[in-house]
Design an enzyme around this catalytic site. Structure first.
Site, PDB file in Angstrom:
ATOM      1  N   SER A  38       0.789  -1.228   0.000  1.00  0.00           N
ATOM      2  CA  SER A  38       0.000   0.000   0.000  1.00  0.00           C
ATOM      3  C   SER A  38       0.826   1.287   0.000  1.00  0.00           C
ATOM      4  O   SER A  38       0.642   2.155   0.846  1.00  0.00           O
ATOM      5  CB  SER A  38      -0.938  -0.006   1.223  1.00  0.00           C
ATOM      6  OG  SER A  38      -1.859   1.039   1.143  1.00  0.00           O
ATOM      7  N   CYS A  42       3.743   7.156  -7.209  1.00  0.00           N
ATOM      8  CA  CYS A  42       3.599   8.516  -7.757  1.00  0.00           C
ATOM      9  C   CYS A  42       4.442   9.518  -6.971  1.00  0.00           C
ATOM     10  O   CYS A  42       4.797  10.586  -7.479  1.00  0.00           O
ATOM     11  CB  CYS A  42       2.138   8.944  -7.715  1.00  0.00           C
ATOM     12  SG  CYS A  42       1.016   7.657  -8.276  1.00  0.00           S
ATOM     13  N   VAL A  79       3.879 -15.511  -5.786  1.00  0.00           N
ATOM     14  CA  VAL A  79       3.091 -16.553  -6.449  1.00  0.00           C
ATOM     15  C   VAL A  79       3.818 -16.880  -7.751  1.00  0.00           C
ATOM     16  O   VAL A  79       4.050 -16.002  -8.582  1.00  0.00           O
ATOM     17  CB  VAL A  79       1.651 -16.075  -6.718  1.00  0.00           C
ATOM     18  CG1 VAL A  79       0.887 -17.121  -7.527  1.00  0.00           C
ATOM     19  CG2 VAL A  79       0.934 -15.783  -5.396  1.00  0.00           C
TER      20      VAL A  79
END
Ligand SMILES: Cc1cc2nc3c(=O)[nH]c(=O)nc-3n(C[C@H](O)[C@H](O)[C@H](O)COP(=O)(O)OP(=O)(O)OC[C@H]3O[C@@H](n4cnc5c(N)ncnc54)[C@H](O)[C@@H]3O)c2cc1C
Length: 447
Positions: A38, A42, A79
């Site tokens: 999170s 930018c 994964v």
């Protein structure tokens, strides 16, 4: 119900947080291969440029807060394989090296993208950077802050390249070269009338030069560290090279899964965020986005859509049937003193799609003459030749340019015509605009 989210940044965490709030019964796990979730990339150029000093300011919500809320987040877990027939995953614990299996009923792919590194000789030399990951920012800033590093070469003049130029200028670097393969900056998003304005601003700054239609062929190194670059036209001194030549979706591990993708590897989704395989969703930089004006799935990787489609996917993972209303590709950039924004389609896009369009381009003033700080402002509109409905808009200027683009985004969304824009009741007071705002003028000038 078992939900698995792969990737824990904008799209993944928006989806996971929403799904968890809406469906408390479901078991939900987020796998994230780095050790941070999170955060917003930018903010990287402004961190590098020392507009602020703590990199943790880029973190939207600390991992502890998610864990406190009951979310199961497995960081440093990658994964590595998906079996879409049996709804199984192979996951690698990057700390221990262990590989284990998990399963899902519903899956979200939010694996983002990685920086494209062109085949330049010696590109792996020390002090050659990309700016995509959290640690890229930390490492680049460390070098940028050193006095001995004054010659900065930026390869690629898209949003990130120009933001890095701004960062270097903010740090007072003496020589900043932007090298761009194409014949103008930001050529995928803006039309020439607007990029001309941006380029004029860039080169007006001492020590900043723009090298268009030039290709970096080699990094010149000494003892493994960059000392220059060689292009097809010249050789330049360089203490730091930043490569910003685009991104590629992180989807190579999905080969042979049957999940449909664009040729660049972007996962194709519909307006619910679902892929061609039922129960598998995707959003963000790894996926396409349905375009409101182009009526097709496009690859426009931005934080804005990653968050919005991420949330829609979260609702759908939780059992709802939410629909994303479509993107306009609205985006903005600031380079030194100029700001520019765009929304809808550009003239180049209108040509490619084959729409019967017209354009208008005007230069005006952002506000009244007697209030201090009046500046030029440039507006381009693209509109349907017959219906006169606005299809796209771009604005550049030193003051009040970018947020006016939001008016255009709303106008395009509402299918307003240029004539309606010409008479739209926009705010006026001397410090902000003129009685006829530049957007009214652009609408009225459109023939
Ligand atoms: C320098 C910079 C400036 C930007 N400025 C703007 C801006 O001003 N405005 C704007 O709208 N957008 C901007 N963007 C774009 C914006 O940051 C991205 O669109 C947004 O971060 C996309 O979020 P995401 O969740 O899709 O992907 P990401 O943020 O890339 O996150 C994907 C995550 O998935 C993880 N992952 C990948 N593969 C696996 C795997 N197999 N297993 C487990 N985890 C995996 C990755 O480690 C990563 O953390 C900027 C980007 C950069 C780099």
């Amino acid at each position: 119900m078992r939900i698995v989210v792969i990737g824990g940044i904008a799209a993944g965490m928006s989806a996971a947080a929403k799904a968890q709030r809406l469906n408390k019964e479901a078991s939900l796990t987020v796998y994230e291969k780095t050790d941070i979730v999170s955060w917003g990339a930018c903010g990287l150029p402004y961190y590098v440029g020392d507009f602020y000093s703590s990199p943790t300011d880029m973190i939207a919500r600390p991992i502890e807060k998610f864990i406190e809320s009951g979310l199961d987040i497995k960081i440093k877990h990658e994964v590595i394989e998906i079996d879409t027939e049996n709804k199984k995953l192979k996951v690698k614990n990057l700390e221990t090296g262990d590989i284990f299996e998990d399963f899902y009923d519903k899956l979200m792919l939010a694996t983002g993208a990685n920086a494209i590194i062109p085949p330049i000789k010696n590109v792996k030399s020390e002090n050659v950077f990309t700016l995509k990951e959290y640690n890229d920012g930390i490492e680049l800033k460390e070098e940028m802050m050193k006095d001995e590093n004054q010659n900065i070469v930026i390869v690629g003049a898209g949003y990130i390249g120009l933001e890095v130029a701004e960062a270097a200028k903010h740090l007072g670097k003496k020589d900043i070269k932007i090298i761009q393969l194409g014949d103008r900056v930001l050529l995928e998003s803006f039309d020439k009338e607007i990029t001309d304005v941006i380029e004029e601003e860039i080169v007006s700054h001492e020590g900043v030069t723009l090298h268009l239609q030039e290709v970096v062929e080699e990094i010149i190194e000494n003892n493994g560290k960059v000392i220059g670059v060689k292009t097809n036209k010249a050789e330049y001194k360089a203490d730091i090279v930043v490569i910003s030549t685009g991104i590629r979706p992180n989807t190579s591990f999905l080969k042979n899964t049957g999940i449909e993708m664009l040729p660049n590897g972007a996962i194709i989704i519909d307006n619910t965020g679902e892929t061609n395989i039922k129960g598998i969703y995707a959003a963000g930089d790894c996926a396409t986005v349905p375009h409101l004006v182009r009526h097709e799935n496009v690859y426009i990787p931005l934080a804005t859509t990653a968050n919005k489609i991420g949330r829609i996917v979260g609702e759908n993972l939780a059992g709802m049937n939410s629909v994303f209303q479509g993107t306009l590709g609205s985006a903005a950039v600031k380079v030194m003193d100029i700001q520019a924004g765009r929304t809808g389609i550009s003239e180049e896009e209108a040509k490619k799609i084959g729409i019967d369009y017209k354009t208008v381009f005007i230069k005006d003033k952002n506000q009244t003459n007697y209030y201090p700080g009046r500046e030029d402002i440039y507006v381009k509109l693209i509109y349907d030749a017959k219906s006169r409905v606005i299809l796209g808009g771009q604005i550049a200027g030193k003051k009040g340019a970018v947020l006016r683009v939001d008016v255009l985004a709303t106008a395009i969304f509402a299918k307003l015509t240029v004539d309606q824009l010409g008479m739209l009741d926009l705010c006026y007071a001397p410090p902000f605009s003129r009685t006829w705002d530049v957007l009214n003028v652009a609408g009225n000038v459109a023939k």
